[in-house]
Design a protein around this motif. Structure first.
Motif, PDB file in Angstrom:
ATOM      1  N   ALA A  88      11.669   4.289  -0.539  1.00  0.00           N
ATOM      2  CA  ALA A  88      11.310   2.854  -0.485  1.00  0.00           C
ATOM      3  C   ALA A  88      12.035   2.195   0.725  1.00  0.00           C
ATOM      4  N   ALA A  89      13.133   2.380   1.155  1.00  0.00           N
ATOM      5  CA  ALA A  89      13.590   1.792   2.383  1.00  0.00           C
ATOM      6  C   ALA A  89      13.035   2.383   3.582  1.00  0.00           C
ATOM      7  N   ASP A  90      12.570   3.602   3.786  1.00  0.00           N
ATOM      8  CA  ASP A  90      11.959   4.422   4.692  1.00  0.00           C
ATOM      9  C   ASP A  90      10.462   3.583   4.717  1.00  0.00           C
ATOM     10  N   ALA A  91      10.021   3.339   3.671  1.00  0.00           N
ATOM     11  CA  ALA A  91       8.861   2.736   3.680  1.00  0.00           C
ATOM     12  C   ALA A  91       8.743   1.382   4.209  1.00  0.00           C
ATOM     13  N   ALA A  92       9.725   0.672   3.822  1.00  0.00           N
ATOM     14  CA  ALA A  92      10.032  -0.579   4.340  1.00  0.00           C
ATOM     15  C   ALA A  92      10.314  -0.940   5.712  1.00  0.00           C
ATOM     16  N   ARG A  93      10.838   0.206   6.426  1.00  0.00           N
ATOM     17  CA  ARG A  93      11.247   0.368   7.612  1.00  0.00           C
ATOM     18  C   ARG A  93       9.829   0.690   8.476  1.00  0.00           C
ATOM     19  N   GLU A  94       8.989   1.327   7.967  1.00  0.00           N
ATOM     20  CA  GLU A  94       7.691   1.907   8.471  1.00  0.00           C
ATOM     21  C   GLU A  94       6.643   0.490   8.511  1.00  0.00           C
ATOM     22  N   SER A  95       6.811  -0.205   7.547  1.00  0.00           N
ATOM     23  CA  SER A  95       5.741  -1.471   7.247  1.00  0.00           C
ATOM     24  C   SER A  95       6.356  -2.659   8.325  1.00  0.00           C
ATOM     25  N   LEU A  96       7.622  -2.699   8.283  1.00  0.00           N
ATOM     26  CA  LEU A  96       8.235  -3.659   9.335  1.00  0.00           C
ATOM     27  C   LEU A  96       7.757  -3.376  10.829  1.00  0.00           C
ATOM     28  N   GLN A  98       0.953  -1.108  -0.033  1.00  0.00           N
ATOM     29  CA  GLN A  98      -0.174   0.155  -0.078  1.00  0.00           C
ATOM     30  C   GLN A  98       0.771   1.063  -0.047  1.00  0.00           C
ATOM     31  N   ARG A  99       1.987   1.299   0.800  1.00  0.00           N
ATOM     32  CA  ARG A  99       2.789   2.576   0.904  1.00  0.00           C
ATOM     33  C   ARG A  99       3.357   2.682  -0.552  1.00  0.00           C
ATOM     34  N   LEU A 100       3.754   1.620  -1.325  1.00  0.00           N
ATOM     35  CA  LEU A 100       4.449   1.899  -2.496  1.00  0.00           C
ATOM     36  C   LEU A 100       3.633   1.584  -3.657  1.00  0.00           C
ATOM     37  N   GLU A 101       2.207   1.856  -3.651  1.00  0.00           N
ATOM     38  CA  GLU A 101       1.357   1.662  -4.584  1.00  0.00           C
ATOM     39  C   GLU A 101       1.725   2.585  -5.534  1.00  0.00           C
ATOM     40  N   GLY A 102       1.924   2.488  -7.050  1.00  0.00           N
ATOM     41  CA  GLY A 102       1.970   3.235  -8.114  1.00  0.00           C
ATOM     42  C   GLY A 102       3.516   3.478  -8.072  1.00  0.00           C
ATOM     43  N   THR A 103       4.329   3.117  -7.240  1.00  0.00           N
ATOM     44  CA  THR A 103       5.717   3.291  -7.530  1.00  0.00           C
ATOM     45  C   THR A 103       6.372   2.309  -8.456  1.00  0.00           C
ATOM     46  N   ILE A 116      18.271  -1.802  -0.687  1.00  0.00           N
ATOM     47  CA  ILE A 116      17.246  -0.922  -0.973  1.00  0.00           C
ATOM     48  C   ILE A 116      17.494   0.643  -0.820  1.00  0.00           C
ATOM     49  N   GLU A 117      18.015   0.854  -0.016  1.00  0.00           N
ATOM     50  CA  GLU A 117      18.065   2.191   0.399  1.00  0.00           C
ATOM     51  C   GLU A 117      19.158   2.809  -0.303  1.00  0.00           C
ATOM     52  N   ALA A 118      20.259   2.005  -1.048  1.00  0.00           N
ATOM     53  CA  ALA A 118      21.254   2.444  -1.707  1.00  0.00           C
ATOM     54  C   ALA A 118      20.518   2.845  -3.424  1.00  0.00           C
ATOM     55  N   GLN A 119      19.365   2.374  -3.533  1.00  0.00           N
ATOM     56  CA  GLN A 119      18.554   2.748  -4.565  1.00  0.00           C
ATOM     57  C   GLN A 119      17.455   3.701  -4.581  1.00  0.00           C
ATOM     58  N   SER A 120      16.980   3.443  -3.437  1.00  0.00           N
ATOM     59  CA  SER A 120      15.722   4.292  -3.151  1.00  0.00           C
ATOM     60  C   SER A 120      15.448   4.568  -1.579  1.00  0.00           C
ATOM     61  N   ALA A 121      16.035   5.762  -1.072  1.00  0.00           N
ATOM     62  CA  ALA A 121      15.817   6.101   0.201  1.00  0.00           C
ATOM     63  C   ALA A 121      14.410   5.955   0.568  1.00  0.00           C
ATOM     64  N   GLY A 160       8.581  -0.425  -9.545  1.00  0.00           N
ATOM     65  CA  GLY A 160       9.428  -1.635  -9.071  1.00  0.00           C
ATOM     66  C   GLY A 160       8.938  -2.048  -7.997  1.00  0.00           C
ATOM     67  N   ALA A 161       7.584  -1.710  -7.451  1.00  0.00           N
ATOM     68  CA  ALA A 161       7.138  -1.741  -6.158  1.00  0.00           C
ATOM     69  C   ALA A 161       6.953  -3.425  -5.956  1.00  0.00           C
ATOM     70  N   ASP A 162       6.548  -3.853  -6.804  1.00  0.00           N
ATOM     71  CA  ASP A 162       6.302  -5.823  -6.272  1.00  0.00           C
ATOM     72  C   ASP A 162       7.730  -6.289  -6.216  1.00  0.00           C
ATOM     73  N   GLN A 163       8.874  -5.717  -6.927  1.00  0.00           N
ATOM     74  CA  GLN A 163      10.025  -6.169  -6.620  1.00  0.00           C
ATOM     75  C   GLN A 163      10.829  -5.982  -5.382  1.00  0.00           C
ATOM     76  N   VAL A 164      10.479  -4.638  -4.941  1.00  0.00           N
ATOM     77  CA  VAL A 164      10.883  -4.147  -3.570  1.00  0.00           C
ATOM     78  C   VAL A 164       9.969  -5.125  -2.478  1.00  0.00           C
ATOM     79  N   VAL A 165       8.670  -5.104  -2.546  1.00  0.00           N
ATOM     80  CA  VAL A 165       7.909  -5.778  -1.764  1.00  0.00           C
ATOM     81  C   VAL A 165       8.584  -7.237  -1.318  1.00  0.00           C
ATOM     82  N   ALA A 166       8.680  -7.942  -2.566  1.00  0.00           N
ATOM     83  CA  ALA A 166       9.003  -9.275  -2.561  1.00  0.00           C
ATOM     84  C   ALA A 166      10.558  -9.477  -1.900  1.00  0.00           C
ATOM     85  N   ALA A 167      11.247  -8.488  -2.062  1.00  0.00           N
ATOM     86  CA  ALA A 167      12.815  -8.500  -1.703  1.00  0.00           C
ATOM     87  C   ALA A 167      12.810  -8.562   0.018  1.00  0.00           C
TER      88      ALA A 167
END
Length: 531
Positions: free
Chosen positions: A475-483, A442-447, A468-473, A449-456
């Motif tokens: 996306a990495a922040d969203a992943a931390r929030e979701s975790l 939900q956080r990455l919807e419309g971004t 992931i942070e090296a490629q998109s800060a 490569g979102a599916d690949q990030v979520v799967a990883a």
């Protein structure tokens, strides 16, 4: 003689610590194992779970063997097997060698745990018995937290091999202490072992635990990841998990029906049905299984969150978890005063309430910027509850069981807890990763490569976030929030299971004072009241 009994209790508790630490220490050492001997992801999974599988499957058998041949003897043999297999694990140069060593370790652990319970049940009565179980239970709670700290230290400053090698000198010291300070205890009768019943119980327990552990990996109904052994790969679309559950349920039914028939005919059985005529044993096992659904559930998610969302090292994570150990050991220290004033059952209920409160506090404060002390506060309260509830629930379950059948009853109680824990890990693990996947999606919807990030992120349990942070800060922040959000959900869910466990303790009847309920050892040796 009295002083020797208490020294023996310390030795027994250290033996419990040996197997509890080993079950948690491996999780911290796994990344170093992968780097050193290059094991595959499938082998990683089996290194962690082969121990649990064998451990749960053989508890009933070793409990019965302890009653028949001597509880101290079986305990010493279990420690020896555990230490020897730890040497093999420390020297392993391949994934298959390490997995084999872990399987043998599971056998040793299965011989240790029920015998520690039955020895306490045989050697302590009345108020002292409650204190002894408090020490035993607090050791379990404390060591579950100390294990990651010890594993992080050994792996970081020495080698992952010492995470296993440390068991050897500890095992030698424990064996010496057991032989010096723990008296032998066995049933007076020479009832033969029901080996066919033992085989049925191993298949039943092993199949169910396998299904609970591996369901998320292989798929609960259709195959998501095909199991492979060597060159052979699972060829069907149907997952092996429903088959494992079907086999387990079938063998449980066979075990129960067969035990009833043989018991009526006066033939030996592995677990006699009349034990379940004891109200405290029957209802206590149900409560213990439900409580185990929630207990230690947070230990599954917290290390992942601390390391992958907050950036803690393995050693720093271990230090945070020490707060749980502190609370658990405090409960042990207060056990004497509590048990002299209140009943064991009251302590159980108070402990479960403290666990629920601690988990709620943890769930409330979890965020991407949570300070370490905020987590430690909730963990301390939770650990205090574990120190009260775990020990005294075991005390309640075994209170009315005849000493002559302590091993049989202890193996049953340990199996109930292991099945409950495996179910809890399965449910809470599924909740953690499902919640993580949905929230991050939900956080990455419309971004792009979102599916690949979520799967990883989901597949790595958050370990992919730094990459992931090296490629998109963002996306990495969203992943931390979701975790963080997913970990909070796990804390609340674990608290909910413990709430059900609290309700289950209502089936244990009115609380009574342990000191008032104490009865001579000879009476407990002879029999127990049934309802």
């Amino acid at each position: 003689m009295k002083r020797e009994r208490w020294i023996g209790l310390v030795v027994i508790s250290v033996a419990v610590a040996l197997i509890i630490v080993d079950s948690t220490i491996v999780n911290v050492a796994i990344p170093a194992v992968v780097d050193d001997i290059g094991i595959t992801s499938t082998e990683v999974q089996w290194v962690q779970e082969s121990y649990t599988l064998v451990f749960a499957a053989f508890l009933l058998l070793f409990g019965a063997l302890a009653d028949r041949y001597g509880r101290r003897l079986v305990m010493v043999l279990g420690i020896a097997v555990f230490a020897a297999s730890s040497i093999a694990a420390a020297l392993a140069d391949s994934g298959s060698a390490l997995i084999l060593a872990r399987l043998v370790q599971g056998l040793g652990g299965a011989a240790i745990l029920p015998t520690t319970l039955s020895l306490i049940n045989a050697n302590f009565q009345g108020r002292e018995r409650g204190i002894a179980f408090a020490v035993w239970g607090s050791t379990i709670g404390g060591m579950a937290a100390v294990g990651p700290l010890l594993g992080g230290w050994l792996t970081t400053d020495f080698s992952w091999r010492w995470a296993f090698g440390i068991n050897v000198p500890l095992g030698v010291l424990i064996i010496i202490g057991v032989l010096l300070f723990v008296p032998e205890s066995r049933a007076e009768h020479d009832r033969p072992i029901d080996w066919v019943g033992a085989l049925i119980s191993v298949v039943a327990s092993g199949s169910i635990v396998f299904g609970l552990i591996e369901g998320r990996t292989y798929g609960w109904w259709t195959v998501e990841q095909a199991p492979a052994v060597g060159d052979w790969t699972w060829p069907w679309e149907l997952s092996p998990i429903p088959i494992a559950f079907a086999v387990g349920i079938l063998f449980v039914a066979i075990f129960v029906v067969r035990a009833r028939i043989r018991h009526r005919a006066g033939r030996p059985v592995l677990l006699t049905p009349d034990l379940f005529g004891i109200r405290s044993f029957r209802n206590g096992n149900i409560a213990a299984a439900i409580v185990s659904l929630g207990e230690f559930g947070i230990i599954l998610a917290l290390p992942l969150w601390l390391q992958n969302a907050l950036g803690y090292t393995a050693l720093q994570t271990g230090w945070v978890l020490v707060a749980l150990a502190g609370g658990s050991f405090l409960a042990s220290g207060l056990a004497s005063a509590l048990i002299s004033r209140f009943s064991a059952l009251t302590s159980v209920r108070a402990g479960i309430i403290a666990e629920i409160l601690g988990l709620a506090l943890i769930g409330l404060v979890i965020a991407v910027d949570t300070p370490w002390w905020a987590i430690c506060g909730g963990l301390f309260v939770y650990g205090f509850g574990v120190g009260l509830a775990t020990a005294q629930l075991t005390n309640v379950v075994l209170h009315d069981v005849p000493v002559a059948r302590s091993g049989e009853a202890s193996g049953t109680q340990s199996t109930s807890r292991q099945l409950g824990s495996a179910l809890g890990v399965a449910i809470l693990g599924t909740l953690l990763f499902t919640s993580l996947e949905l929230d991050l999606g939900q956080r990455l919807e419309g971004t792009p490569g979102a599916d690949q990030v979520v799967a990883a992120v989901v597949d790595s349990a958050g370990a992919a976030i730094p990459g992931i942070e090296a490629q998109s800060a963002a996306a990495a922040d969203a992943a931390r929030e979701s975790l963080s959000s997913a970990t909070s959900h796990v804390a609340y869910a674990a608290a909910g299971f413990l709430g059900l466990g609290l309700l289950a303790t209502l089936g244990l009847g009115a609380a009574r004072r342990e000191a008032d309920a104490a009865e001579p050892a000879e009476a407990r040796e002879a029999g127990a009241p049934a309802e």
